[in-house]
Design a protein around this motif. Structure first.
Motif, short mmCIF file in Angstrom:
data_model
loop_
_atom_site.label_atom_id
_atom_site.label_comp_id
_atom_site.label_asym_id
_atom_site.label_seq_id
_atom_site.Cartn_x
_atom_site.Cartn_y
_atom_site.Cartn_z
N GLU A 159 0.76 -1.05 -0.07
CA GLU A 159 0.02 0.01 0.28
C GLU A 159 0.86 1.49 0.16
OE1 GLU A 159 -3.36 0.00 -0.13
OE2 GLU A 159 -3.73 -1.88 0.05
N HIS A 160 0.52 2.21 -0.64
CA HIS A 160 1.11 3.50 -0.54
C HIS A 160 0.52 4.27 0.65
CE1 HIS A 160 -2.26 6.45 -2.06
NE2 HIS A 160 -2.28 5.38 -3.01
N VAL A 161 1.19 4.95 1.27
CA VAL A 161 0.89 5.73 2.52
C VAL A 161 1.59 7.26 2.45
CG1 VAL A 161 1.07 3.71 3.84
CG2 VAL A 161 3.09 4.90 3.67
N ALA A 162 1.02 8.01 3.56
CA ALA A 162 1.49 9.32 3.72
C ALA A 162 2.85 9.71 3.84
CB ALA A 162 0.77 9.79 4.97
N GLU A 163 3.36 10.75 3.40
CA GLU A 163 4.83 11.21 3.68
C GLU A 163 4.88 11.60 5.18
OE1 GLU A 163 7.19 11.34 1.76
OE2 GLU A 163 6.59 11.15 -0.35
N PRO A 164 6.15 11.75 5.62
CA PRO A 164 5.95 12.28 7.02
C PRO A 164 5.49 13.53 7.39
CG PRO A 164 8.34 11.32 6.14
CD PRO A 164 7.31 11.49 4.94
N ARG A 165 4.75 13.53 8.57
CA ARG A 165 4.02 14.92 8.63
C ARG A 165 5.04 15.87 8.88
NH1 ARG A 165 -1.22 14.76 10.55
NH2 ARG A 165 -2.50 12.69 10.39
N GLY A 166 4.56 17.38 8.37
CA GLY A 166 5.38 18.24 8.80
C GLY A 166 6.52 18.62 7.51
N SER A 167 6.56 17.47 6.51
CA SER A 167 7.43 17.68 5.38
C SER A 167 6.68 18.32 4.35
CB SER A 167 7.87 16.13 4.86
OG SER A 167 6.60 15.26 4.41
N TRP A 168 7.51 18.87 3.42
CA TRP A 168 6.94 19.45 2.20
C TRP A 168 6.22 18.57 1.30
CZ3 TRP A 168 5.91 24.66 1.67
CH2 TRP A 168 6.76 25.32 2.45
N ALA A 169 6.69 17.20 1.08
CA ALA A 169 5.97 16.21 0.42
C ALA A 169 4.47 16.02 1.05
CB ALA A 169 6.95 14.87 0.36
N PHE A 170 4.46 15.86 2.35
CA PHE A 170 3.16 15.83 3.03
C PHE A 170 2.09 16.89 2.82
CE2 PHE A 170 0.28 16.13 6.76
CZ PHE A 170 -0.39 14.97 6.39
N LEU A 171 2.88 18.24 2.53
CA LEU A 171 1.99 19.45 2.37
C LEU A 171 1.33 19.14 0.89
CD1 LEU A 171 2.77 23.12 2.96
CD2 LEU A 171 2.20 22.11 0.66
N TRP A 172 2.06 18.78 0.05
CA TRP A 172 1.88 18.55 -1.30
C TRP A 172 0.65 17.82 -1.49
CZ3 TRP A 172 1.58 22.60 -4.00
CH2 TRP A 172 2.71 23.57 -4.31
N GLN A 173 0.87 16.49 -0.92
CA GLN A 173 -0.21 15.30 -0.55
C GLN A 173 -1.53 15.88 -0.23
OE1 GLN A 173 1.56 12.24 1.73
NE2 GLN A 173 1.66 11.03 -0.16
N GLN A 174 -1.34 16.83 0.92
CA GLN A 174 -2.68 17.33 1.37
C GLN A 174 -3.28 18.43 0.29
OE1 GLN A 174 -0.44 18.99 5.19
NE2 GLN A 174 -2.53 18.45 6.15
N VAL A 175 -2.42 18.96 -0.34
CA VAL A 175 -3.03 19.98 -1.56
C VAL A 175 -3.82 19.20 -2.66
CG1 VAL A 175 -2.34 21.61 -3.25
CG2 VAL A 175 -1.35 21.91 -1.04
N ALA A 176 -2.92 18.12 -3.15
CA ALA A 176 -3.63 17.27 -3.98
C ALA A 176 -4.93 16.42 -3.91
CB ALA A 176 -2.50 16.47 -4.55
N GLU A 177 -4.96 16.07 -2.51
CA GLU A 177 -5.92 15.10 -2.17
C GLU A 177 -7.40 15.22 -2.50
OE1 GLU A 177 -5.53 12.03 1.06
OE2 GLU A 177 -6.72 13.61 2.12
N PRO A 178 -7.78 16.45 -2.31
CA PRO A 178 -9.26 16.67 -2.63
C PRO A 178 -9.53 16.59 -4.27
CG PRO A 178 -8.69 18.53 -1.04
CD PRO A 178 -7.34 17.65 -1.69
N THR A 179 -8.53 16.78 -4.92
CA THR A 179 -8.95 16.31 -6.41
C THR A 179 -8.42 15.19 -6.93
OG1 THR A 179 -8.46 18.85 -6.91
CG2 THR A 179 -8.18 17.21 -8.89
#
Length: 244
Positions: A174-194
């Motif tokens: 399974e794919h999972v979230a990037e580490p919280r607080g990272s820029w990669a996690f921020l972009w996952q949060q941004v992209a997720e609704p779409t």
């Protein structure tokens, strides 16, 4: 940081506004259910080329579960196009479960290409409610790139535990979230609704390892891997097995 995420989400929403309007009006989901199997067929072939060694190593453990009959009852959740079939050992009796009936023709093709397996049936159902399957009826349950898109990973894992026999194995990737607080996690949060509309409900920020650790398995083995495709917004992957 939260304000920045909301602002960037709004910008992405505006750029993809037609998609969100179609989803709001109920037009997008039927379209997605139709095209998604074709998209997965392409991605699955590319993924298998990258992950062949790892998948063969993981699923080679299935062979040891065969009884006197030489058969293994195997359930694949979110079976998709049958991309894992080529990695299963001979003697597996495959039951496939997926809520999208449009995958069935792809499964038929995959089974025709993998004559070393026995195809039991295709069950159209959600993983949270597998009432068509009896308690303790499966030797193996396989779940690859599925828990990101279900409504409740916790309920799915409860159902997996129910249908497995004592000592049965649950294999996952399974794919999972990037580490919280990272820029990669921020972009996952941004992209997720779409992304969840494009990916048929796929959530980018799920910390699925926590659900696995809290499930009622007697043993859990798990390793973390980098994503196979850097150009997709999905993060790192986890692969392993759990024992009932």
């Amino acid at each position: 940081m939260d304000a920045l995420v909301r602002l960037l989400q709004l910008l992405v929403l505006l750029l993809t506004l037609p998609l969100h309007i179609m989803a709001l009006l109920g037009f997008w989901e039927p379209l997605c259910k139709s095209y998604f199997p074709y998209l997965m067929a392409v991605l699955a072939a590319k993924t298998n080329r990258k992950m062949e060694g790892k998948k063969r190593e993981l699923f080679s453990q299935i062979k040891g579960l065969a009884g006197a009959s030489g058969k293994v009852a195997l359930l694949e959740l979110g079976c998709g196009t049958g991309a894992n079939f080529q990695f299963y050992p001979s003697g597996c009796r495959i039951t496939c479960l997926d809520p999208n009936p449009n995958f069935e023709k792809f499964l038929t093709k995959s089974m025709a290409e993998n004559r070393h397996l026995e195809y039991e049936r295709f069950v159209v159902a959600f993983g949270e409610d597998m009432k068509q399957l009896a308690d303790g009826s499966m030797d193996v349950v396989v779940c690859t790139l599925v828990l990101c898109s279900v409504q409740s990973p916790r309920k799915v894992l409860q159902e997996v535990h129910r249908v497995l026999r004592p000592g049965g194995l649950f294999f996952f990737w399974e794919h999972v979230a990037e580490p919280r607080g990272s820029w990669a996690f921020l972009w996952q949060q941004v992209a997720e609704p779409t992304w969840k509309h494009i990916g048929d409900g796929c959530r980018l920020t799920r910390e699925t390892w926590k659900d696995l650790e809290s499930a009622q398995f007697s043993e859990l083995q798990m390793e973390r891997q980098p994503p196979p495709f850097k150009w997709l917004p999905v993060g790192p992957h986890i692969m392993g097995k759990a024992v009932k």
